[in-house]
Design an enzyme around this catalytic site. Sequence first.
Site, PDB file in Angstrom:
ATOM      1  CD  GLU A  43      17.855  20.727 -14.436  1.00 12.75           C
ATOM      2  OE1 GLU A  43      17.867  21.335 -13.353  1.00 12.75           O
ATOM      3  OE2 GLU A  43      18.760  20.852 -15.287  1.00 12.75           O
ATOM      4  CG  HIS A  71      20.345  20.496  -9.698  1.00 14.66           C
ATOM      5  ND1 HIS A  71      21.511  20.932  -9.106  1.00 14.66           N
ATOM      6  CD2 HIS A  71      20.531  20.630 -11.035  1.00 14.66           C
ATOM      7  CE1 HIS A  71      22.365  21.302 -10.052  1.00 14.66           C
ATOM      8  NE2 HIS A  71      21.809  21.131 -11.226  1.00 14.66           N
ATOM      9  CB  CYS A 107      25.857  21.565 -13.859  1.00 14.49           C
ATOM     10  SG  CYS A 107      24.743  22.167 -12.576  1.00 14.49           S
TER      11      CYS A 107
HETATM   12 ZN    ZN Z   1      22.685  21.432 -13.056  1.00 16.82          ZN
END
Ligand code: ZN
Length: 218
Positions: free
Chosen positions: A169, A172, A126
């Site tokens: 994603e 996140h 990440c």
């Molecule tokens: Zn990430």
Amino acid sequence: MTDPGARAPLAEQVEQLLADGGELTIVSAGDPVLRQGTEPYEGQLAPALLERFVQALRTTMHAAPGVGLAAPQVGVPLRIAVIEDPAPVPEEVRLARGRVPQPFRVLVNPSYEAVGPARAAFFEGCLSVPGWQAVVARPAQVRLTCQDEHGRPVDEVFTGWPARIVQHETDHLDGTLYLDRAEPRSLSSAQAMAERWNQPTPATAARALGFALPDGEA
Ligand code: ZN
């Protein structure tokens, strides 16, 4: 329901971020913005500002380099992410990981659900946790629902590496980092990754480091 009074600060924040042009600064783990979740996008950014913000996310993702970037990673708590993977990997890696090219996409208000029980476990990293990778077992196939940057609905099934990127994603945007889902014993530095764990699958690392892979994994 949207609070009109809450709109201006977010748009102003994005205007300020974009003022210098070029790449945005990526925030690292430990910054609360990565943990606090995001507001659904409901027009907080006017179309021209949204377009500039998306372009800045793409430029920043390319420069990192990475294959996905979520708005909170540049400090903006909005439910928007971009993905793109030219997948410049050897054939054996492409076959093992399903890492096929993923064209550029903008995910607005994405969510996903697993399609079927199959799981795939691979090392991932990440941009907000630089220098480390760890193995994450994830659904091998997911159904993504979202809008694109023009507000058009998207309902699509992703497999292989693109499915992993979509999950990473979207997570996140819910304040989840890949480490929350990772095998802790698989945590490996960039040096260990380069010197030891560059095989197409994490099977060798699993044996050496002592962590389990999903049933059916080599
Ligand atoms: Zn990430």
